[in-house]
Design an enzyme around this catalytic site. Structure first.
Site, PDB file in Angstrom:
ATOM      1  N   HIS A  12       0.829  -1.203   0.000  1.00 29.80           N
ATOM      2  CA  HIS A  12       0.000   0.000   0.000  1.00 29.80           C
ATOM      3  C   HIS A  12       0.866   1.257   0.000  1.00 29.80           C
ATOM      4  CE1 HIS A  12      -3.669  -2.351   1.615  1.00 29.80           C
ATOM      5  NE2 HIS A  12      -3.718  -2.203   0.310  1.00 29.80           N
ATOM      6  N   SER A  57      -3.232   1.919   4.206  1.00 25.47           N
ATOM      7  CA  SER A  57      -2.239   1.052   4.855  1.00 25.47           C
ATOM      8  C   SER A  57      -2.632   0.854   6.310  1.00 25.47           C
ATOM      9  CB  SER A  57      -0.850   1.694   4.754  1.00 25.47           C
ATOM     10  OG  SER A  57       0.011   1.115   5.707  1.00 25.47           O
ATOM     11  N   CYS A  72       3.655 -12.429   2.137  1.00 23.96           N
ATOM     12  CA  CYS A  72       4.686 -12.395   3.178  1.00 23.96           C
ATOM     13  C   CYS A  72       4.686 -13.724   3.942  1.00 23.96           C
ATOM     14  CB  CYS A  72       4.409 -11.238   4.145  1.00 23.96           C
ATOM     15  SG  CYS A  72       5.569 -11.237   5.526  1.00 23.96           S
ATOM     16  N   GLU A  98      -5.624  -8.543   3.348  1.00 21.12           N
ATOM     17  CA  GLU A  98      -5.075  -9.659   4.133  1.00 21.12           C
ATOM     18  C   GLU A  98      -6.193 -10.478   4.781  1.00 21.12           C
ATOM     19  OE1 GLU A  98      -1.887  -8.762   7.001  1.00 21.12           O
ATOM     20  OE2 GLU A  98      -2.652 -10.438   8.184  1.00 21.12           O
ATOM     21  N   THR A 143      -1.981  -9.406  10.688  1.00 19.19           N
ATOM     22  CA  THR A 143      -0.603  -9.177  11.150  1.00 19.19           C
ATOM     23  C   THR A 143      -0.320  -7.730  11.541  1.00 19.19           C
ATOM     24  OG1 THR A 143       0.101  -8.773   8.879  1.00 19.19           O
ATOM     25  CG2 THR A 143       0.380 -11.024   9.719  1.00 19.19           C
ATOM     26  N   HIS A 153      -0.027  -9.178   0.796  1.00 18.37           N
ATOM     27  CA  HIS A 153      -1.120  -9.362   1.760  1.00 18.37           C
ATOM     28  C   HIS A 153      -1.677 -10.783   1.766  1.00 18.37           C
ATOM     29  CE1 HIS A 153      -1.308  -5.099   0.384  1.00 18.37           C
ATOM     30  NE2 HIS A 153      -1.219  -4.921   1.674  1.00 18.37           N
TER      31      HIS A 153
HETATM   32 FE1  SF4 Z   1       5.022  -9.263   6.555  1.00 16.66          FE
HETATM   33 FE2  SF4 Z   1       4.590  -7.858   8.782  1.00 16.66          FE
HETATM   34 FE3  SF4 Z   1       5.605  -6.686   6.677  1.00 16.66          FE
HETATM   35 FE4  SF4 Z   1       3.048  -7.457   6.637  1.00 16.66          FE
HETATM   36  S1  SF4 Z   1       3.945  -5.869   7.946  1.00 16.66           S
HETATM   37  S2  SF4 Z   1       4.530  -7.715   5.006  1.00 16.66           S
HETATM   38  S3  SF4 Z   1       3.221  -9.348   7.847  1.00 16.66           S
HETATM   39  S4  SF4 Z   1       6.585  -8.337   7.872  1.00 16.66           S
END
Ligand code: SF4
Length: 336
Positions: free
Chosen positions: A55, A237, A110, A140, A179, A88
């Protein structure tokens, strides 16, 4: 003829900029960007990307200029070009659809989001109904809910939701979370759920990721007594919006989300002596530096670090892209 002495430039007022550390790109975002860059390097342009890879408009525009084409859904992609799925995560139906069309796809989910998917599947395997704590409509959340069959997951966002929630079987429940939630708010939601459903099972590993936790802790350290706290991040975001809330709760007089230095309304923010600055996990360091420069233009600014933790996490890109070298320019971008 009268000679006038030169008018001295007005003295700049002193300003302390507390720079929250760590901030900005996390290992998952760094990996997702590298996957798109390396895919363009390996397969040539265009490479399709389902949803914004992360984002951040600045990141997305740069990848577009390199040859990425961003789409909302798979049916907007041709069969014969590679497609990347965003950090996501995606519902299982998306890779299944790509396989059915024999498309080449690269999953940039991720690894820490994939870990949450595994925890949700584990609860289900153990016969539990899954509660996902997260924000409705976030990609996500859509991806995590889409790991399990329809009806197997219930979404709970707030403490009020947790008070109202009616499960199919109150004694057979397990939870996972998005997350990028607020660590403190989520504790409140979990406490409420456990008060109502004492047999609620935790996931086997924490769902809120290290990057979210570290960025929130650093903002908490930097925020007390600041006149203004700026968070570099996009309005969509989740982790950036949580940092604004954390800054306000931790004592910043005002906290704002900004995408570029040009967005700062200098009249509206009022006189400043101490400001805090951080960036969400999808915001590049070049914009943090742009904002520090904007402060330096107006103030005699001193930058001090509010450092909470050192981060050394790196996630490997997909196997088929590992031998594609990034250019020097690409590395400068990734490293800020
Ligand atoms: Fe991965 Fe955390 Fe980054 Fe999201 S914020 S991409 S879960 S490391």
């Amino acid at each position: 003829m009268t000679l006038h002495a030169p008018i001295p430039a007005p003295e700049k007022r002193p300003l302390t900029v507390r720079l929250a550390t760590p901030r900005g790109f996390c290992a998952g975002v760094d990996r997702a960007i590298q996957i798109v860059e390396r895919a363009i390097g390996k397969y040539g342009a265009p490479v399709y990307v389902r949803h914004e890879i992360v984002h951040n408009r600045h990141v997305v525009d740069r990848l577009k200029a390199m040859g990425a084409v961003f789409v909302r859904e798979l049916d907007e992609c041709p069969d014969d070009r590679p497609v990347v799925f965003s950090a996501h995560g995606v519902p299982k139906s998306v890779p299944a659809g790509a396989r059915a069309r024999e498309m080449l796809f690269l999953d940039a989910t991720c690894p820490l989001v994939s870990k949450v998917h595994k925890q949700a599947l584990r609860h289900q395997r153990l016969g539990r109904h899954v509660i996902l704590i997260g924000h409705e409509g976030h990609p996500e959340v859509i991806g995590t809910m889409g790991q399990l069959p329809e009806g197997a997951v219930s979404l709970v966002d707030t403490v009020e939701d947790a008070e109202r929630y009616t499960p199919p079987d109150p004694d057979n429940l397990g939870y996972v979370t998005q997350t990028t939630l607020s660590v403190d708010d989520t504790e409140g939601v979990i406490a409420k759920l456990k008060e109502r459903f004492p047999n609620l099972q935790d996931p086997a590993a924490d769902s809120i990721c290290y990057a979210t936790t570290n960025r929130q802790e650093a903002v908490k350290l930097a925020a007390p007594g600041t006149d203004l706290f700026l968070i570099v991040g996009a309005p969509n975001s989740s982790n950036s919006k949580r940092l604004v809330e954390v800054a306000l709760k931790a004592g910043a007089r005002q906290a704002l989300l900004v995408q570029r230095a040009a967005e700062i309304d200098w009249d509206a923010v009022g006189p400043l002596r101490t400001v805090g600055l951080s960036a969400g996990a999808s915001a590049p360091e070049v914009i943090v530096n742009e904002i520090i420069d904007a402060f330096r233009e107006r103030y005699d600014a001193t930058v001090e670090l509010a450092e909470m933790a050192e981060e050394n996490e790196h996630f490997l890109v997909n196997r088929e892209l590992r031998n594609i070298a990034l250019t020097h320019e690409d590395m400068a971008w990734v490293n800020g």
